[in-house]
Scaffold this motif. Structure first.
Motif, PDB file in Angstrom:
ATOM      1  N   LYS A  58       0.798  -1.002  -0.534  1.00  0.00           N
ATOM      2  CA  LYS A  58      -0.029  -0.124  -0.135  1.00  0.00           C
ATOM      3  C   LYS A  58       0.872   1.127   0.137  1.00  0.00           C
ATOM      4  O   LYS A  58       0.539   2.199  -0.484  1.00  0.00           O
ATOM      5  CB  LYS A  58      -1.180  -0.102   0.782  1.00  0.00           C
ATOM      6  CG  LYS A  58      -2.037   1.247   1.455  1.00  0.00           C
ATOM      7  CD  LYS A  58      -2.465   1.228   2.474  1.00  0.00           C
ATOM      8  CE  LYS A  58      -3.923   2.055   2.876  1.00  0.00           C
ATOM      9  NZ  LYS A  58      -4.815   2.316   1.823  1.00  0.00           N
ATOM     10  N   GLU A  62       1.366   3.557  -2.613  1.00  0.00           N
ATOM     11  CA  GLU A  62       0.949   5.613  -2.756  1.00  0.00           C
ATOM     12  C   GLU A  62       1.818   6.540  -2.903  1.00  0.00           C
ATOM     13  O   GLU A  62       1.850   7.198  -4.182  1.00  0.00           O
ATOM     14  CB  GLU A  62       0.897   5.311  -1.262  1.00  0.00           C
ATOM     15  CG  GLU A  62      -0.876   4.908  -0.740  1.00  0.00           C
ATOM     16  CD  GLU A  62      -1.685   5.893  -1.870  1.00  0.00           C
ATOM     17  OE1 GLU A  62      -2.109   7.066  -1.147  1.00  0.00           O
ATOM     18  OE2 GLU A  62      -3.201   5.173  -1.405  1.00  0.00           O
ATOM     19  N   TYR A  81      -4.239   3.619  -7.333  1.00  0.00           N
ATOM     20  CA  TYR A  81      -5.240   4.275  -6.350  1.00  0.00           C
ATOM     21  C   TYR A  81      -6.530   3.341  -6.535  1.00  0.00           C
ATOM     22  O   TYR A  81      -7.150   3.041  -5.391  1.00  0.00           O
ATOM     23  CB  TYR A  81      -5.205   5.293  -6.835  1.00  0.00           C
ATOM     24  CG  TYR A  81      -4.871   6.678  -6.334  1.00  0.00           C
ATOM     25  CD1 TYR A  81      -3.523   6.631  -5.482  1.00  0.00           C
ATOM     26  CD2 TYR A  81      -4.609   7.596  -7.040  1.00  0.00           C
ATOM     27  CE1 TYR A  81      -2.860   7.101  -5.041  1.00  0.00           C
ATOM     28  CE2 TYR A  81      -2.972   8.529  -7.418  1.00  0.00           C
ATOM     29  CZ  TYR A  81      -2.760   8.334  -5.510  1.00  0.00           C
ATOM     30  OH  TYR A  81      -1.806   9.423  -5.679  1.00  0.00           O
ATOM     31  N   ASN A  86      -8.264   3.940  -2.081  1.00  0.00           N
ATOM     32  CA  ASN A  86      -8.357   5.083  -2.149  1.00  0.00           C
ATOM     33  C   ASN A  86      -9.361   5.960  -2.670  1.00  0.00           C
ATOM     34  O   ASN A  86      -8.999   7.074  -3.490  1.00  0.00           O
ATOM     35  CB  ASN A  86      -6.435   5.582  -2.207  1.00  0.00           C
ATOM     36  CG  ASN A  86      -6.411   6.865  -1.513  1.00  0.00           C
ATOM     37  OD1 ASN A  86      -7.225   7.636  -0.889  1.00  0.00           O
ATOM     38  ND2 ASN A  86      -4.787   6.723  -0.746  1.00  0.00           N
ATOM     39  N   LYS A  89      -7.796   9.463  -3.397  1.00  0.00           N
ATOM     40  CA  LYS A  89      -7.583  10.294  -3.873  1.00  0.00           C
ATOM     41  C   LYS A  89      -7.983   9.526  -5.640  1.00  0.00           C
ATOM     42  O   LYS A  89      -7.376  10.571  -6.215  1.00  0.00           O
ATOM     43  CB  LYS A  89      -5.995   9.020  -4.355  1.00  0.00           C
ATOM     44  CG  LYS A  89      -5.362   9.707  -3.127  1.00  0.00           C
ATOM     45  CD  LYS A  89      -4.909  10.904  -3.232  1.00  0.00           C
ATOM     46  CE  LYS A  89      -3.682  11.050  -1.739  1.00  0.00           C
ATOM     47  NZ  LYS A  89      -2.589  12.427  -1.984  1.00  0.00           N
TER      48      LYS A  89
END
Length: 202
Positions: A58, A62, A81, A86, A89
């Motif tokens: 993760k 990111e 993403y 997320n 995002k």
């Protein structure tokens, strides 16, 4: 060895530098090489180094996604993403596509993030552009079926009853369907009138 690693790094020989940094367990050096790979868009090489640094999937994704956004590689960032789930995002990414007038892709991001207010913005934009078919689709997805009825009203006033029928049906606007059924009846199109009446529950 540290000096040699730094010299390779300064000369842009990142592969050699990373191997030496890894040998002496210089995490800062490895991280710096990974960042250079990101700046160059060499994401696979960066992934390899971040994995060796022990970053979680993760955290790694990111970092790479943020770098991809800065480079304008929005499709690549979207994949990451989306994978990490997320939502914030995804909305930010959708906003970037929206500003580029790529409303369709923006809508995909907003829908995946479950952000109905942003989907409504896409619908409003398509309405503004007179693309009523797409506007209707996104009004429904955003939970604003009443706006779809307004599109039907526009076509009804324009005497395009087939399109009015289509949008009233999408909106589930039973009262409007009943009025449309009456109009077809007045025009002696009894078969269509019956069909529309049935849709309206009349």
């Amino acid at each position: 060895v540290k000096k040699i690693s730094d010299a390779y790094f300064m000369d842009g020989e990142y592969e050699r530098a990373s191997k030496l940094y890894l040998n002496i367990q210089d995490k800062v050096g490895v991280s710096n090489v990974a960042e250079k790979y990101l700046m160059n868009g060499e994401y696979d090489k960066a992934i390899n180094l971040y994995d060796k640094l022990g970053l979680s999937e993760k955290e790694r994704d990111e970092k790479i996604a943020e770098a991809a956004v800065k480079k304008g590689d929005l499709d690549y960032a979207y994949k990451l993403y989306s994978k990490s789930g997320n939502k914030d995002k995804l909305v930010e990414l959708g906003d970037l596509y929206f500003r580029k007038a790529d409303y369709l892709t923006a809508a995909i991001m907003y829908e995946e993030a479950g952000n109905k207010s942003k989907i409504r913005e896409v619908a409003d934009k398509y309405y503004e552009l007179a693309n009523y078919e797409k506007a209707a689709k996104y009004y429904v997805l955003s939970g604003n079926s009443e706006e779809v009825k307004k599109i039907g009203d526009y076509y009804f006033a324009d005497q395009d009853y087939e399109k009015a029928y289509s949008y009233y049906d999408i909106a589930g606007a039973k009262e409007s369907l009943k009025i449309l059924g009456n109009r077809y009846f007045m025009l002696k199109n009894y078969e269509k009138s019956r069909e529309v009446y049935l849709k309206s529950g009349y």
